[in-house]
Design an enzyme around this catalytic site. Sequence first.
Site: not given
Ligand code: 5GP
Length: 115
Positions: A32, A88, A95, A101, A103
């Site tokens: 997003i 992450n 994270q 997940h 990326h």
């Molecule tokens: P992290 O920071 O945990 O490695 O990555 C989480 C990712 O999820 C971030 O890049 C963030 O932009 C994405 N994200 C958070 N909320 C949402 C959402 O509601 N929908 C989508 N598609 N991505 C999200």
Amino acid sequence: MAEECLFCKIWAKEAPAKEVHRGDDVLAFEDIRPVAPVHILVIPKDHIPTIKDLKPEQAPLLLRMIDLANQVARDRGISRDGYRLVINQGPQAGQSVYHLHLHVLGGRAMHWPPG
Ligand code: 5GP
Ligand code: ZN
């Protein structure tokens, strides 16, 4: 499924997402808040909070996530120039969603070391 988990809800279609590819146990969707021209997340169906929680017998699942990431990179035309796969783990790595997940980042030059 974990009740309050955003990515479990995206898997269950209880939260919206721009899906890129849905498999039997892995899903790719657009991040997003993209930080690169291509920024796609690949998740497993199972609620695995972090990479640390992955059990040895779940190794094939991780491989399916990587396979899907590679496929997405090919489909988006970034396969030849290169892309980065990132997982992450924990707060210091940034994270923010505690459902495993991957990326998929590409479409621009990546810096090393990462910030
Ligand atoms: P992290 O920071 O945990 O490695 O990555 C989480 C990712 O999820 C971030 O890049 C963030 O932009 C994405 N994200 C958070 N909320 C949402 C959402 O509601 N929908 C989508 N598609 N991505 C999200
Ligand atoms: Zn979850």
